[in-house]
Write a protein that holds these residues in place. Structure first.
Motif, PDB file in Angstrom:
ATOM      1  N   ARG A 110       0.742  -1.197  -0.598  1.00  0.00           N
ATOM      2  CA  ARG A 110       0.389  -0.290   0.063  1.00  0.00           C
ATOM      3  C   ARG A 110       0.632   0.693  -0.294  1.00  0.00           C
ATOM      4  O   ARG A 110       0.674   2.048  -0.423  1.00  0.00           O
ATOM      5  N   ALA A 111       2.988   0.972   0.541  1.00  0.00           N
ATOM      6  CA  ALA A 111       3.011   2.452   0.304  1.00  0.00           C
ATOM      7  C   ALA A 111       3.171   2.867  -0.468  1.00  0.00           C
ATOM      8  O   ALA A 111       3.404   3.871  -1.178  1.00  0.00           O
ATOM      9  N   CYS A 112       2.915   1.966  -2.170  1.00  0.00           N
ATOM     10  CA  CYS A 112       3.116   2.019  -3.578  1.00  0.00           C
ATOM     11  C   CYS A 112       1.994   1.698  -4.344  1.00  0.00           C
ATOM     12  O   CYS A 112       1.884   2.481  -5.487  1.00  0.00           O
ATOM     13  N   HIS A 113       1.014   1.180  -3.718  1.00  0.00           N
ATOM     14  CA  HIS A 113      -0.208   0.645  -4.972  1.00  0.00           C
ATOM     15  C   HIS A 113      -1.276   1.061  -3.803  1.00  0.00           C
ATOM     16  O   HIS A 113      -1.840   0.969  -2.293  1.00  0.00           O
ATOM     17  N   SER A 114      -2.524   1.820  -4.501  1.00  0.00           N
ATOM     18  CA  SER A 114      -3.821   1.561  -3.996  1.00  0.00           C
ATOM     19  C   SER A 114      -4.849   1.036  -4.965  1.00  0.00           C
ATOM     20  O   SER A 114      -4.308   0.965  -6.497  1.00  0.00           O
ATOM     21  N   ILE A 115      -6.263   0.833  -5.351  1.00  0.00           N
ATOM     22  CA  ILE A 115      -6.807   0.317  -5.916  1.00  0.00           C
ATOM     23  C   ILE A 115      -6.961   0.631  -7.450  1.00  0.00           C
ATOM     24  O   ILE A 115      -6.954   0.712  -7.989  1.00  0.00           O
ATOM     25  N   ASP A 116      -7.544   2.636  -7.189  1.00  0.00           N
ATOM     26  CA  ASP A 116      -7.530   2.968  -9.023  1.00  0.00           C
ATOM     27  C   ASP A 116      -7.090   4.376  -9.132  1.00  0.00           C
ATOM     28  O   ASP A 116      -7.411   5.141  -9.618  1.00  0.00           O
ATOM     29  N   THR A 117      -5.427   4.273  -8.561  1.00  0.00           N
ATOM     30  CA  THR A 117      -4.509   5.748  -8.311  1.00  0.00           C
ATOM     31  C   THR A 117      -3.341   4.755  -8.391  1.00  0.00           C
ATOM     32  O   THR A 117      -3.081   4.246  -7.585  1.00  0.00           O
ATOM     33  N   THR A 118      -2.840   6.022  -9.476  1.00  0.00           N
ATOM     34  CA  THR A 118      -1.286   5.657  -9.602  1.00  0.00           C
ATOM     35  C   THR A 118      -1.150   6.283  -8.565  1.00  0.00           C
ATOM     36  O   THR A 118      -0.754   7.287  -8.165  1.00  0.00           O
ATOM     37  N   LYS A 119       0.137   5.526  -8.074  1.00  0.00           N
ATOM     38  CA  LYS A 119       0.806   5.722  -6.360  1.00  0.00           C
ATOM     39  C   LYS A 119       2.523   5.759  -7.684  1.00  0.00           C
ATOM     40  O   LYS A 119       2.517   6.468  -7.888  1.00  0.00           O
TER      41      LYS A 119
END
Ligand code: HEC
Length: 104
Positions: A34-43
């Motif tokens: 989750r530090a680098c990914h989320s469900i629907d936004t580019t992090k």
């Protein structure tokens, strides 16, 4: 940035835990993603939905995603960042892959 990360963490809070067949909590490794990914936004990395869309219909998808998670990945998504190898078990990687591919 910190706030965004915190928010995404809250929004996505129970998602992995709700993965079908997850058989228990996923704990620390999940927090790392989750530090680098989320469900629907580019992090730092692509959103899980974008990943699901790209690999939909690819019968090797689970194997490919699993390999990327375990060995790291760069250059596929043009995010300007790379994913380091994740310290997760092969079983967890497979479970994450299955879950990510199920994101609609
Ligand atoms: C340090 C940041 C970071 C962490 C931590 C991280 N990722 Fe990534 N992830 C990325 C980046 C950046 C990419 C895009 C890599 C590329 O362009 O090839 C990526 C790509 C991916 C992909 C697509 C791989 C492919 O072959 O197309 C998956 C699936 C993925 N991550 C899942 C996870 C999971 C699950 C975790 C936790 C176990 C995780 N990531 C942890 C940054 C991260």
């Amino acid at each position: 940035m910190v706030l965004v990360a915190a928010l995404a963490g809250v929004l996505c809070g129970s998602s992995f835990a709700a993965a079908p067949g997850s058989g228990g909590s996923v704990s620390a490794s999940e927090q790392t993603c989750r530090a680098c990914h989320s469900i629907d936004t580019t992090k730092v990395g692509p959103s899980f939905r974008a990943i699901a869309e790209r690999y939909r219909g690819d019968s090797d998808a689970v194997a490919k995603l699993k390999k990327s998670m375990l060995e790291g990945s760069s250059g596929k998504w043009n995010t300007g960042a790379q994913m380091p190898p994740n310290a997760i078990s092969a079983a967890d990687a497979e479970r994450f892959a299955g879950w990510i591919l199920g994101v609609k």
